[in-house]
Design a protein around this motif. Sequence first.
Motif, PDB file in Angstrom:
ATOM      1  N   GLU A  81       0.833  -1.203   0.000  1.00  0.00           N
ATOM      2  CA  GLU A  81       0.000   0.000   0.000  1.00  0.00           C
ATOM      3  C   GLU A  81       0.870   1.257   0.000  1.00  0.00           C
ATOM      4  OE1 GLU A  81      -3.139  -0.012  -0.485  1.00  0.00           O
ATOM      5  OE2 GLU A  81      -3.380  -2.177  -0.318  1.00  0.00           O
ATOM      6  N   VAL A  82       1.986   1.203   0.727  1.00  0.00           N
ATOM      7  CA  VAL A  82       2.920   2.329   0.717  1.00  0.00           C
ATOM      8  C   VAL A  82       3.457   2.572  -0.688  1.00  0.00           C
ATOM      9  CG1 VAL A  82       5.210   3.089   1.507  1.00  0.00           C
ATOM     10  CG2 VAL A  82       3.582   2.123   3.144  1.00  0.00           C
ATOM     11  N   LEU A  83       3.795   1.488  -1.389  1.00  0.00           N
ATOM     12  CA  LEU A  83       4.283   1.624  -2.765  1.00  0.00           C
ATOM     13  C   LEU A  83       3.202   2.177  -3.686  1.00  0.00           C
ATOM     14  CD1 LEU A  83       6.471  -1.565  -3.341  1.00  0.00           C
ATOM     15  CD2 LEU A  83       7.214   0.765  -2.814  1.00  0.00           C
ATOM     16  N   ARG A  84       1.968   1.752  -3.485  1.00  0.00           N
ATOM     17  CA  ARG A  84       0.863   2.318  -4.280  1.00  0.00           C
ATOM     18  C   ARG A  84       0.762   3.825  -4.051  1.00  0.00           C
ATOM     19  NH1 ARG A  84      -2.681  -2.581  -3.132  1.00  0.00           N
ATOM     20  NH2 ARG A  84      -2.896  -3.646  -5.139  1.00  0.00           N
ATOM     21  N   LEU A 107       5.769   1.278 -11.571  1.00  0.00           N
ATOM     22  CA  LEU A 107       5.662   0.677 -10.245  1.00  0.00           C
ATOM     23  C   LEU A 107       4.271   0.080 -10.046  1.00  0.00           C
ATOM     24  CD1 LEU A 107       6.849   0.068  -7.479  1.00  0.00           C
ATOM     25  CD2 LEU A 107       6.258   2.402  -6.768  1.00  0.00           C
ATOM     26  N   PHE A 108       3.249   0.784 -10.507  1.00  0.00           N
ATOM     27  CA  PHE A 108       1.888   0.229 -10.475  1.00  0.00           C
ATOM     28  C   PHE A 108       1.821  -1.101 -11.225  1.00  0.00           C
ATOM     29  CE2 PHE A 108      -0.371   4.423  -9.570  1.00  0.00           C
ATOM     30  CZ  PHE A 108      -0.918   3.981  -8.382  1.00  0.00           C
ATOM     31  N   PHE A 109       2.467  -1.162 -12.391  1.00  0.00           N
ATOM     32  CA  PHE A 109       2.453  -2.396 -13.180  1.00  0.00           C
ATOM     33  C   PHE A 109       3.086  -3.552 -12.395  1.00  0.00           C
ATOM     34  CE2 PHE A 109       2.613   0.182 -17.387  1.00  0.00           C
ATOM     35  CZ  PHE A 109       1.239   0.348 -17.339  1.00  0.00           C
ATOM     36  N   ALA A 110       4.235  -3.296 -11.777  1.00  0.00           N
ATOM     37  CA  ALA A 110       4.908  -4.350 -11.015  1.00  0.00           C
ATOM     38  C   ALA A 110       4.048  -4.811  -9.839  1.00  0.00           C
ATOM     39  CB  ALA A 110       6.266  -3.853 -10.523  1.00  0.00           C
ATOM     40  N   ILE A 111       3.401  -3.860  -9.170  1.00  0.00           N
ATOM     41  CA  ILE A 111       2.514  -4.208  -8.056  1.00  0.00           C
ATOM     42  C   ILE A 111       1.349  -5.054  -8.548  1.00  0.00           C
ATOM     43  CG2 ILE A 111       0.882  -3.262  -6.383  1.00  0.00           C
ATOM     44  CD1 ILE A 111       2.765  -0.805  -6.185  1.00  0.00           C
ATOM     45  N   SER A 112       0.739  -4.643  -9.670  1.00  0.00           N
ATOM     46  CA  SER A 112      -0.413  -5.379 -10.203  1.00  0.00           C
ATOM     47  C   SER A 112      -0.034  -6.809 -10.569  1.00  0.00           C
ATOM     48  CB  SER A 112      -0.977  -4.663 -11.435  1.00  0.00           C
ATOM     49  OG  SER A 112      -1.515  -3.414 -11.080  1.00  0.00           O
ATOM     50  N   GLY A 113       1.106  -6.959 -11.241  1.00  0.00           N
ATOM     51  CA  GLY A 113       1.543  -8.304 -11.612  1.00  0.00           C
ATOM     52  C   GLY A 113       1.725  -9.186 -10.395  1.00  0.00           C
ATOM     53  N   PHE A 114       2.323  -8.628  -9.333  1.00  0.00           N
ATOM     54  CA  PHE A 114       2.564  -9.403  -8.116  1.00  0.00           C
ATOM     55  C   PHE A 114       1.259  -9.749  -7.409  1.00  0.00           C
ATOM     56  CE2 PHE A 114       3.142  -9.318  -3.474  1.00  0.00           C
ATOM     57  CZ  PHE A 114       3.965 -10.423  -3.321  1.00  0.00           C
ATOM     58  N   VAL A 115       0.415  -8.755  -7.171  1.00  0.00           N
ATOM     59  CA  VAL A 115      -0.808  -8.962  -6.390  1.00  0.00           C
ATOM     60  C   VAL A 115      -1.762  -9.916  -7.096  1.00  0.00           C
ATOM     61  CG1 VAL A 115      -2.869  -7.806  -5.491  1.00  0.00           C
ATOM     62  CG2 VAL A 115      -0.619  -6.748  -5.194  1.00  0.00           C
ATOM     63  N   ILE A 116      -1.914  -9.738  -8.409  1.00  0.00           N
ATOM     64  CA  ILE A 116      -2.830 -10.604  -9.148  1.00  0.00           C
ATOM     65  C   ILE A 116      -2.310 -12.039  -9.197  1.00  0.00           C
ATOM     66  CG2 ILE A 116      -3.774 -11.067 -11.441  1.00  0.00           C
ATOM     67  CD1 ILE A 116      -5.159  -8.809  -9.891  1.00  0.00           C
ATOM     68  N   ALA A 117      -1.029 -12.203  -9.499  1.00  0.00           N
ATOM     69  CA  ALA A 117      -0.481 -13.549  -9.697  1.00  0.00           C
ATOM     70  C   ALA A 117      -0.444 -14.362  -8.411  1.00  0.00           C
ATOM     71  CB  ALA A 117       0.914 -13.459 -10.301  1.00  0.00           C
ATOM     72  N   ARG A 118      -0.201 -13.716  -7.271  1.00  0.00           N
ATOM     73  CA  ARG A 118      -0.066 -14.472  -6.016  1.00  0.00           C
ATOM     74  C   ARG A 118      -1.385 -15.115  -5.598  1.00  0.00           C
ATOM     75  NH1 ARG A 118      -1.039 -11.009  -1.188  1.00  0.00           N
ATOM     76  NH2 ARG A 118       0.587 -12.103  -0.028  1.00  0.00           N
ATOM     77  N   SER A 119      -2.506 -14.629  -6.112  1.00  0.00           N
ATOM     78  CA  SER A 119      -3.787 -15.270  -5.809  1.00  0.00           C
ATOM     79  C   SER A 119      -4.313 -16.076  -7.001  1.00  0.00           C
ATOM     80  CB  SER A 119      -4.830 -14.221  -5.407  1.00  0.00           C
ATOM     81  OG  SER A 119      -4.991 -13.259  -6.439  1.00  0.00           O
TER      82      SER A 119
END
Length: 384
Positions: A10-13, A52-64
């Motif tokens: 969330e801090v990175l967002r 940075l948003f793209f990297a966060i999205s890839g991580f958050v979506i893929a982990r679930s």
Amino acid sequence: MSGKRILDIEVLRAIAVLGVLIHHMQGSLFTDPVPLLEKIHAWAQPWWGVDLFFAISGFVIARSLIPALQGCSTRQEYWEQTRNFWLRRAFRLLPSAWLWLALMLLACVFINRSGAFGTLPANLQATLAGVLQYANFRFADSFFHYEYGSSFVYWSLSLEEQFYLLFPLLILVCRKRLVWALLALVAVQLFTLRTPILMVIRTDALALGVLLAMWSAQPSWRRWEPTFLRRPWAGVTALIVLALLLSYMATDRFTFVSYRIGSIAVLGALLVWIASYNRDYLLPAGRVQRLMAWIGSRSYGMYLIHIPAYQLVRELIFRLQSAGLPSPAGHPVVTLLIAGSLIVLLSELNYRFIEMPMRNRGAALVRRLGTSRNAVPSSGATSC
């Protein structure tokens, strides 16, 4: 692990959206040069927040999503999980996106004496591109050629929507070779000079985020935990250094232009990797972290809202000047405070009355679909 909220994410967002807001001030909020902004932008450009948003999205979506799809035993179950994922994404993203597209179009028609919202033909075409998810291709085509319209930031949303649509299919096609496919995708882009069209389909940060999520399920991920960041201020120092480096790389002073976007994607993924351990490495627990987490939770709305908010402030200043009344014109700090307050207010309203209710409706719909599928047929019914 996949269901836990990670405060460092969330801090990175928050950092990502604040960077985008700062980047768009000159031109969208301030039409005349602001000397301080020009000096800052000469040495630091914060547009890397999008990557940075793209990297966060890839991580958050893929982990679930990846564990959910890999746990499917039949093709039918796989497509049901994919359908549920698409439904949740649609309810999460589209209502707010379409609402602000509509409001920008209405503003262009009814409160546009200054021309801040652009022309109606451009906004009509931009709205269509935003709704049909090809805004990134229109953005590339319009680059230095014609007016895009007020909703130009929707190019990145369209790219993410395309990723959400295609990623489950990529998992199905590549199966155990998914890691190699993603590494190839990153490697090819890392050394490629980005033309306008390649800039709006850049997927290296997204792919790196996915790879991080896949790695986080492996024992080696825990062994590589950066525990040295537990030292006082070590994590904050790392965050500041990486943010400054990213900001410098985004300027024209960075001479290795061919590697700019790929390098930014790698450093953005590095920040996501640090955040992924959920140890408050990037920002210690406290008021500042809570504030940044609040901004991060509202970052989607802020991203959608900041351009129309900037343009609305410009329209207000124009009308006050036209009426001979005192206005914030010539006072950048006052103008910025008005715009910032408007963004905070509108993003909070959007979060409470659009984002969360529609997200909950999407989750409820997915539950109902699952319940109806698992329902036991009555005695007079026939099963297929």
